[in-house]
Design an enzyme around this catalytic site. Structure first.
Site, short mmCIF file in Angstrom:
data_model
loop_
_atom_site.label_atom_id
_atom_site.label_comp_id
_atom_site.label_asym_id
_atom_site.label_seq_id
_atom_site.Cartn_x
_atom_site.Cartn_y
_atom_site.Cartn_z
N GLY A 1 -4.15 -49.33 -30.76
CA GLY A 1 -3.89 -47.96 -30.69
C GLY A 1 -3.11 -47.43 -29.62
CG ASN A 2 -0.42 -44.46 -29.61
OD1 ASN A 2 -0.84 -43.36 -29.69
ND2 ASN A 2 -0.04 -45.05 -30.78
#
Ligand code: C5P
Length: 220
Positions: A29-30
């Site tokens: 993810g980020n």
């Protein structure tokens, strides 16, 4: 401010960070919180637009009264935004979309006992959704991209933005500098907006809601 200058317009906004599953319990993810995209959705709604919010992982509540479509991965986001774009006047791609996803998603948890001290993940490129939307857009549609870059030099940042805008083919690119403590997951933002061709058309800083309204001024 334009009052209800977007009345009757259909505005599609993507927001948040995609999550690409590695196995049933893990993902890539980020740090995108979705705040800027959610601010654009609520500001567009306040200006009279019919808003579709395509939400990847958000750390804030979506505005009430928008049509909400929740997605996880880049491929899910692509399907949702391409469908919604057909009837859209404006598409704003605020979401932080993973450039790569794991080549395979394991059915069972990846185990340390199977890998030892190093574990190599193979990733494959996701489609560039913004470039695809821009290539297929109708003449009367406005497509807006975002670029979050870590380049510290302002002039070099703008040049990066110009190169990215040309590669994506969107009508506008909203450029912001991000870092460990800036841009992502913060309450305020500082942006430069470039239009097709590379001219700077707007610069704004402040709360993500005030920045959202300035961006909508340009779009309107
Ligand atoms: O290439 P980069 O990720 O910096 O581009 C950012 C812009 O492109 C954002 O508007 C983002 O929503 C969009 N994007 C996309 N598809 C991808 C990666 C980014 O549409 N695979």
């Amino acid at each position: 401010r334009g009052g209800v200058d977007l009345a009757g317009k259909r505005v599609v906004v993507t927001a948040g960070g995609t999550r690409e599953p590695l196995d049933p319990v893990r993902f890539l993810g980020n740090r995108s919180s979705g705040r800027q995209g959610v601010a654009i959705a609520s500001a567009a709604q306040a200006r009279g637009a019919d808003v579709v919010l395509i939400a990847a992982h958000l750390e804030v509540d979506p505005p009430e009264g928008v049509e909400l479509i929740e997605v996880q991965t880049a491929l899910e986001l692509q399907e949702a935004v391409e469908e919604a774009a057909r009837s859209a006047d404006v598409v704003v791609m605020t979401a932080a979309v993973a450039d790569y996803r794991p080549a395979e998603t394991r059915e069972a948890k990846i185990k340390k006992s199977d890998h030892g001290d190093t574990l190599t993940l193979e990733l494959v490129a996701n489609p560039d959704i913004l470039a695809g939307l821009s290539a297929h857009k109708r003449d009367d549609q406005v497509v807006v991209g975002f670029a979050a870059e870590t380049e510290p030099d302002p002039q070099a940042l703008i040049e990066l933005g110009r190169t990215k805008l040309a590669a994506k083919g969107s009508d506008f690119l909203v450029l912001n500098q991000v870092g460990w403590s800036q841009g992502f997951a913060t309450e305020s933002n500082e942006v430069v907006v470039l239009r097709k061709g590379g001219d700077i058309v707007m610069e704004a800083s402040g709360s993500k809601l005030s920045v959202a309204d300035r961006i909508l001024d340009v779009i309107a």
